[in-house]
Motif scaffolding. Structure first.
Motif, PDB file in Angstrom:
ATOM      1  N   MET A   1       0.837  -1.203   0.000  1.00  0.00           N
ATOM      2  CA  MET A   1       0.000   0.000   0.000  1.00  0.00           C
ATOM      3  C   MET A   1       0.870   1.251   0.000  1.00  0.00           C
ATOM      4  O   MET A   1       0.523   2.262  -0.603  1.00  0.00           O
ATOM      5  CB  MET A   1      -0.917  -0.016   1.220  1.00  0.00           C
ATOM      6  CG  MET A   1      -2.076   0.951   1.128  1.00  0.00           C
ATOM      7  SD  MET A   1      -3.290   0.419  -0.098  1.00  0.00           S
ATOM      8  CE  MET A   1      -4.399   1.838  -0.083  1.00  0.00           C
ATOM      9  N   ASN A   2       2.018   1.174   0.664  1.00  0.00           N
ATOM     10  CA  ASN A   2       2.956   2.292   0.626  1.00  0.00           C
ATOM     11  C   ASN A   2       3.491   2.514  -0.786  1.00  0.00           C
ATOM     12  O   ASN A   2       3.752   3.646  -1.193  1.00  0.00           O
ATOM     13  CB  ASN A   2       4.120   2.022   1.582  1.00  0.00           C
ATOM     14  CG  ASN A   2       3.747   2.246   3.028  1.00  0.00           C
ATOM     15  OD1 ASN A   2       3.690   3.373   3.508  1.00  0.00           O
ATOM     16  ND2 ASN A   2       3.458   1.162   3.723  1.00  0.00           N
ATOM     17  N   TYR A   3       3.655   1.430  -1.535  1.00  0.00           N
ATOM     18  CA  TYR A   3       4.102   1.572  -2.921  1.00  0.00           C
ATOM     19  C   TYR A   3       3.035   2.274  -3.757  1.00  0.00           C
ATOM     20  O   TYR A   3       3.354   3.039  -4.670  1.00  0.00           O
ATOM     21  CB  TYR A   3       4.408   0.198  -3.519  1.00  0.00           C
ATOM     22  CG  TYR A   3       5.520  -0.562  -2.829  1.00  0.00           C
ATOM     23  CD1 TYR A   3       6.450   0.103  -2.027  1.00  0.00           C
ATOM     24  CD2 TYR A   3       5.654  -1.932  -2.981  1.00  0.00           C
ATOM     25  CE1 TYR A   3       7.466  -0.583  -1.397  1.00  0.00           C
ATOM     26  CE2 TYR A   3       6.684  -2.630  -2.349  1.00  0.00           C
ATOM     27  CZ  TYR A   3       7.583  -1.947  -1.556  1.00  0.00           C
ATOM     28  OH  TYR A   3       8.598  -2.623  -0.940  1.00  0.00           O
ATOM     29  N   ILE A   4       1.773   2.002  -3.449  1.00  0.00           N
ATOM     30  CA  ILE A   4       0.691   2.689  -4.148  1.00  0.00           C
ATOM     31  C   ILE A   4       0.780   4.189  -3.925  1.00  0.00           C
ATOM     32  O   ILE A   4       0.569   4.990  -4.840  1.00  0.00           O
ATOM     33  CB  ILE A   4      -0.687   2.156  -3.691  1.00  0.00           C
ATOM     34  CG1 ILE A   4      -0.925   0.757  -4.266  1.00  0.00           C
ATOM     35  CG2 ILE A   4      -1.817   3.097  -4.138  1.00  0.00           C
ATOM     36  CD1 ILE A   4      -2.260   0.151  -3.884  1.00  0.00           C
ATOM     37  N   ALA A   5       1.115   4.581  -2.702  1.00  0.00           N
ATOM     38  CA  ALA A   5       1.228   6.004  -2.396  1.00  0.00           C
ATOM     39  C   ALA A   5       2.243   6.680  -3.293  1.00  0.00           C
ATOM     40  O   ALA A   5       2.020   7.785  -3.810  1.00  0.00           O
ATOM     41  CB  ALA A   5       1.611   6.191  -0.920  1.00  0.00           C
ATOM     42  N   VAL A   6       3.370   6.003  -3.532  1.00  0.00           N
ATOM     43  CA  VAL A   6       4.423   6.575  -4.376  1.00  0.00           C
ATOM     44  C   VAL A   6       3.974   6.653  -5.830  1.00  0.00           C
ATOM     45  O   VAL A   6       4.088   7.699  -6.479  1.00  0.00           O
ATOM     46  CB  VAL A   6       5.716   5.745  -4.262  1.00  0.00           C
ATOM     47  CG1 VAL A   6       6.799   6.314  -5.165  1.00  0.00           C
ATOM     48  CG2 VAL A   6       6.196   5.720  -2.821  1.00  0.00           C
ATOM     49  N   THR A   7       3.467   5.550  -6.358  1.00  0.00           N
ATOM     50  CA  THR A   7       3.062   5.531  -7.764  1.00  0.00           C
ATOM     51  C   THR A   7       1.883   6.463  -8.012  1.00  0.00           C
ATOM     52  O   THR A   7       1.820   7.158  -9.030  1.00  0.00           O
ATOM     53  CB  THR A   7       2.706   4.103  -8.199  1.00  0.00           C
ATOM     54  OG1 THR A   7       1.738   3.555  -7.289  1.00  0.00           O
ATOM     55  CG2 THR A   7       3.926   3.218  -8.200  1.00  0.00           C
ATOM     56  N   TYR A   8       0.923   6.501  -7.074  1.00  0.00           N
ATOM     57  CA  TYR A   8      -0.245   7.359  -7.232  1.00  0.00           C
ATOM     58  C   TYR A   8       0.172   8.830  -7.238  1.00  0.00           C
ATOM     59  O   TYR A   8      -0.258   9.617  -8.094  1.00  0.00           O
ATOM     60  CB  TYR A   8      -1.238   7.090  -6.107  1.00  0.00           C
ATOM     61  CG  TYR A   8      -2.642   7.596  -6.374  1.00  0.00           C
ATOM     62  CD1 TYR A   8      -3.588   6.784  -6.984  1.00  0.00           C
ATOM     63  CD2 TYR A   8      -3.029   8.895  -6.026  1.00  0.00           C
ATOM     64  CE1 TYR A   8      -4.865   7.229  -7.234  1.00  0.00           C
ATOM     65  CE2 TYR A   8      -4.314   9.351  -6.272  1.00  0.00           C
ATOM     66  CZ  TYR A   8      -5.224   8.514  -6.878  1.00  0.00           C
ATOM     67  OH  TYR A   8      -6.494   8.970  -7.133  1.00  0.00           O
ATOM     68  N   ALA A   9       1.024   9.186  -6.261  1.00  0.00           N
ATOM     69  CA  ALA A   9       1.476  10.577  -6.199  1.00  0.00           C
ATOM     70  C   ALA A   9       2.267  10.958  -7.442  1.00  0.00           C
ATOM     71  O   ALA A   9       2.115  12.066  -7.980  1.00  0.00           O
ATOM     72  CB  ALA A   9       2.324  10.782  -4.945  1.00  0.00           C
ATOM     73  N   SER A  10       3.100  10.044  -7.917  1.00  0.00           N
ATOM     74  CA  SER A  10       3.932  10.338  -9.080  1.00  0.00           C
ATOM     75  C   SER A  10       3.092  10.597 -10.313  1.00  0.00           C
ATOM     76  O   SER A  10       3.237  11.622 -10.984  1.00  0.00           O
ATOM     77  CB  SER A  10       4.896   9.171  -9.338  1.00  0.00           C
ATOM     78  OG  SER A  10       5.733   8.968  -8.245  1.00  0.00           O
ATOM     79  N   GLN A  11       2.177   9.651 -10.630  1.00  0.00           N
ATOM     80  CA  GLN A  11       1.439   9.781 -11.884  1.00  0.00           C
ATOM     81  C   GLN A  11       0.313  10.801 -11.779  1.00  0.00           C
ATOM     82  O   GLN A  11      -0.023  11.451 -12.753  1.00  0.00           O
ATOM     83  CB  GLN A  11       0.913   8.410 -12.338  1.00  0.00           C
ATOM     84  CG  GLN A  11       0.037   7.688 -11.348  1.00  0.00           C
ATOM     85  CD  GLN A  11      -1.435   7.737 -11.690  1.00  0.00           C
ATOM     86  OE1 GLN A  11      -1.822   8.386 -12.652  1.00  0.00           O
ATOM     87  NE2 GLN A  11      -2.235   7.082 -10.885  1.00  0.00           N
ATOM     88  N   GLN A  12      -0.260  10.990 -10.585  1.00  0.00           N
ATOM     89  CA  GLN A  12      -1.374  11.929 -10.461  1.00  0.00           C
ATOM     90  C   GLN A  12      -0.896  13.364 -10.370  1.00  0.00           C
ATOM     91  O   GLN A  12      -1.411  14.248 -11.044  1.00  0.00           O
ATOM     92  CB  GLN A  12      -2.205  11.593  -9.208  1.00  0.00           C
ATOM     93  CG  GLN A  12      -3.058  10.363  -9.326  1.00  0.00           C
ATOM     94  CD  GLN A  12      -4.267  10.610 -10.220  1.00  0.00           C
ATOM     95  OE1 GLN A  12      -4.527  11.725 -10.638  1.00  0.00           O
ATOM     96  NE2 GLN A  12      -4.984   9.560 -10.523  1.00  0.00           N
TER      97      GLN A  12
END
Length: 406
Positions: A56-67
């Protein structure tokens, strides 16, 4: 003389390509998180939930990056082509509206899912997580719909007066193979990331309960990733066949001088580069598949698996980026791959559609420098992602500022 319009448009499209890469990673990870969360609920094994929490922490990184960074940078650069943005906004008003609302709803769902990790009942928590993951798949499809329109204007009835059929946008024949390419290659790339990160963690961090569980799940990830990778090639061939029927200009540029005469500029070298990277990726993934079903323990095989996983990841990213760079640039010099449409709407050629002062060298230089902070922030996020600062494996130390933050 610097061709400002081409540099700006290429930069915007490059940012969008990275956006697609990070979106694919985030959606696949969300599916993995919910699956692990569900298994933990059914088996009452909290280790699965801890592993899901780490991902879930990885989602935070990818979500923040692409969004935030990649999407913002793409829109910022496209703002230099106001007529094109207005056209796409008017023509694709319904698909874009659904796209934006889906993004907003997913942000609401991810907030509920993360906030409710230990606050909601497990069933309620899983409902929000499942919706979050499924709406991610919908976002990938909507991305395919928007990209499909740039291939083939299915749904645009007439330009003057403007008449559209919104239903047809969602059944564009070029969108379906593109969607399956995105799904299969995103699964393969994401699982390549996870396998490589696991190898990095076991070589740097002390083994713990979660890593021991991950040791059991990694062989399944290798297996699923390999089969998804094999499925990419038929989807690409389907896409090329569809383009040959509905977007011949783009198809001819993709395979120019190999199969047909290009109508524009041949980018067959990019197609060949993708195929070479893809075949190398398949070979390395097969080596991992053979060796990774049982994670080896001795140092020699551990080092070999570590090296293979990193090579596999590099080939995965190279294949993904090469394929989608080819998909974008093969319609040059048009935003929409239709030379006949350019006769009615000349500004879909970026050389014509650019806001003229934006093409000046001074403005171009300022623009590039304005993008630098976005790229630095993006790099820092990815660095934290790979080094384990974000993900729970490594503490962030700030002793020079205000003690140590654990």
């Amino acid at each position: 003389m610097v061709d400002g319009s081409q540099i700006l448009l290429f930069s915007a499209l490059l940012m969008f390509i990275f956006h697609v890469v990070m979106l694919g990673l985030e959606v696949v990870i969300s599916l993995i998180v919910v699956t692990l969360d569900y298994i933990g609920f059914r088996t009452q094994n909290q280790s699965y939930r801890k592993l899901a929490s780490r991902y879930m922490n990885y989602i935070a990184v990818t979500y923040a990056s692409q969004q935030v960074f990649l999407t913002a940078t793409t829109v910022f650069l496209l703002s230099y082509f106001p007529d094109i943005l207005i056209l796409l906004g008017n023509v694709l008003f319904i698909p874009l509206g659904i796209f934006i609302w889906t993004y907003a709803f997913r942000l609401f769902l991810i907030s509920l899912y993360w906030y409710g990790w230990d606050k909601f009942t497990h069933k309620t928590h899983l409902i929000f997580g499942t919706l979050f993951a499924l709406f991610g798949v919908l976002v990938v499809y909507l991305d395919s719909v928007l990209l499909g329109f740039l291939n083939y204007t299915f749904g645009l009835i007439s330009v003057s007066p403007l008449r559209v059929d919104d239903i047809l946008f969602f059944i564009n024949p070029t969108s379906f193979p593109l969607f399956f390419i995105l799904v299969f290659i995103s699964i393969a790339v994401t699982l390549s990331f996870i396998v490589a990160l696991y190898r990095i963690k076991v070589s740097v961090f002390v083994d713990d309960e979660v890593l021991s569980l991950e040791k059991k799940t990694i062989p399944y990830f290798i297996k699923i990733g390999f089969y998804s990778l094999i499925a990419v090639l038929p989807a690409v061939l389907w896409y090329l066949l569809t383009l040959s029927n509905f977007s011949y200009y783009k198809f001819s540029n993709m395979v120019g001088y190999i199969l047909v005469q290009p109508q524009g500029v041949s980018y067959a070298w990019l197609l060949v580069s993708f195929l070479l990277a893809y075949l190398a990726w398949v070979y390395v993934a097969w080596l991992l598949y053979k060796e990774g079903l049982v994670i080896p323990e001795n140092k020699k095989t551990k080092d070999r698996g570590y090296n293979l996983s990193l090579i596999n990841l590099v080939l995965a990213l190279t294949s993904f980026l090469t394929l989608f760079t080819l998909n974008i640039v093969s319609q040059a010099p048009y935003v929409i791959a239709d030379p006949n449409l350019a006769k009615q709407i000349p500004f879909i050629n970026p050389d014509i559609g650019i806001n003229k002062p934006a093409g000046a060298f001074d403005v171009l230089s300022v623009t590039i420098f304005a993008v630098v902070p976005f790229l630095i922030a993006f790099y820092i996020l990815i660095d934290y992602f790979l080094t384990g600062v974000i993900g729970g494996e490594k503490p962030v130390e700030g002793s020079n500022l205000a003690g140590t933050i654990d």
